[in-house]
Design an enzyme around this catalytic site. Structure first.
Site, PDB file in Angstrom:
ATOM      1  N   LYS A 215       0.915  -1.251   0.377  1.00 15.15           N
ATOM      2  CA  LYS A 215       0.483   0.142   0.318  1.00 15.15           C
ATOM      3  C   LYS A 215       1.135   1.264   0.119  1.00 15.15           C
ATOM      4  O   LYS A 215       2.058   1.351   0.087  1.00 15.15           O
ATOM      5  CB  LYS A 215      -0.725  -0.029   1.468  1.00 15.15           C
ATOM      6  CG  LYS A 215      -1.972  -0.641   0.394  1.00 15.15           C
ATOM      7  CD  LYS A 215      -3.578  -0.879   2.152  1.00 15.15           C
ATOM      8  CE  LYS A 215      -4.364  -2.181   1.221  1.00 15.15           C
ATOM      9  NZ  LYS A 215      -5.735  -1.837   2.296  1.00 15.15           N
ATOM     10  N   ARG A 255      -3.687 -10.243   5.004  1.00 20.99           N
ATOM     11  CA  ARG A 255      -4.412 -10.122   3.481  1.00 20.99           C
ATOM     12  C   ARG A 255      -2.783  -9.603   2.685  1.00 20.99           C
ATOM     13  O   ARG A 255      -2.343  -8.413   2.159  1.00 20.99           O
ATOM     14  CB  ARG A 255      -5.231  -9.278   3.056  1.00 20.99           C
ATOM     15  CG  ARG A 255      -6.084  -9.362   1.525  1.00 20.99           C
ATOM     16  CD  ARG A 255      -7.042  -8.184   1.605  1.00 20.99           C
ATOM     17  NE  ARG A 255      -7.771  -8.249  -0.334  1.00 20.99           N
ATOM     18  CZ  ARG A 255      -7.256  -7.652  -1.260  1.00 20.99           C
ATOM     19  NH1 ARG A 255      -6.658  -6.688  -1.032  1.00 20.99           N
ATOM     20  NH2 ARG A 255      -7.979  -8.065  -2.119  1.00 20.99           N
TER      21      ARG A 255
END
Length: 277
Positions: A215, A255
């Site tokens: 991210k 995840r």
């Protein structure tokens, strides 16, 4: 000694526009093969998504999303894989459950579609509810946490409200998993505050899933001297560090895009601590 290592949820984006790998697995056959590779690399769960939720993304038609995810879920679930569907739509969740998905991973926590909670309640699926404030095309307009306790207090309160809605809808407590929603209506420092404060979220009494893989806040942390963020595909060492630290914090699941790197990290941790893989 840690009681158990976190589950690794391998990401399969069947989309043309996801921030990390959009387009690489957009063809169902390519996505199925990618899922098989992730299983071979050590994934416990495959998370199949047909809608990009990167900042600024626009939504596909429901028919497009169904056409992307249902064939992939059917094929992978038929092999015995544990499959999750990453969707905010009740219609897609129902079709995915019918195709063999055992987990519904809803980044909106039921806020995007009022029919979602009843659909999940009527099934036996695990429900992952993420902290969410708005759709991707405007979510950063809501990245303000100026109240007492800052982002941690706000996320905890808003997730608690969603838990109440889930229980009222008939979703039993053992089926609920919470996700702090890193990057969703969050500025970079908000994400770090949430990671440091995960124990406060765990006090709500539910397992925690964390999705930090590749991210933007990691790219900013690893930026070049001129401020250029580290490329999306060059953030895996930081991701492995988070895998180790979050596993030590006892999270339920992680995840991730690079399952092999995370699995290798967890195997080292298991060897050093004697915890169950």
């Amino acid at each position: 000694m840690l009681p158990r290592l976190p589950r690794l949820m391998g990401i399969v984006n069947v989309t043309p526009d996801s921030f990390s790998d959009g387009g690489r697995w957009a063809d169902p056959e390519a996505a199925i093969e990618h899922g098989r590779r992730l299983l071979a690399d050590g994934a416990d769960i495959l998370d199949i998504g047909g809608e990009s939720t990167r900042p600024g993304a626009t939504r596909p038609l429901v028919e497009e999303e169904l056409g992307r995810v249902v064939p992939v879920i059917s094929a992978l679930a038929a092999t015995g894989a544990a499959v999750s569907v990453d969707t905010m739509r009740a219609e897609v969740a129902q079709a995915a459950i019918d195709a063999g998905a055992s987990i519904v991973n809803d980044v909106s926590g039921g806020l995007a579609d009022p029919a979602m909670l009843p659909v999940v309640a009527a099934s036996e699926a695990t429900y992952v509810a993420m902290h969410w404030r708005a759709h991707s095309d405007r979510m950063q307009d809501f990245a303000s946490y100026d109240g007492p306790g800052g982002v941690l207090a706000a996320v905890r309160e808003e997730l608690s409200e969603r838990v109440g809605a889930m229980l009222d809808a008939g979703i039993e407590r053992p089926r609920i998993v919470l996700d702090p929603g890193l990057g969703f209506a969050k500025q970079g420092e908000h994400n770090w505050e949430l990671l440091r404060g995960l124990d406060g979220l765990a006090e709500l009494g539910f397992p925690i899933l964390v999705g930090a893989s590749r991210k933007r806040f990691l790219g900013a942390l690893l930026a070049a001297p001129d401020g250029t963020p580290r490329g999306v595909d060059e953030r895996e060492y930081a991701g492995a560090a988070l895998t180790l630290l979050l596993a030590q914090r006892g999270v339920w699941g992680l995840r991730v895009h690079d399952v092999r790197a995370s699995r290798d990290t967890l195997r080292v941790l298991a060897r050093m601590t004697g915890c169950h893989e």
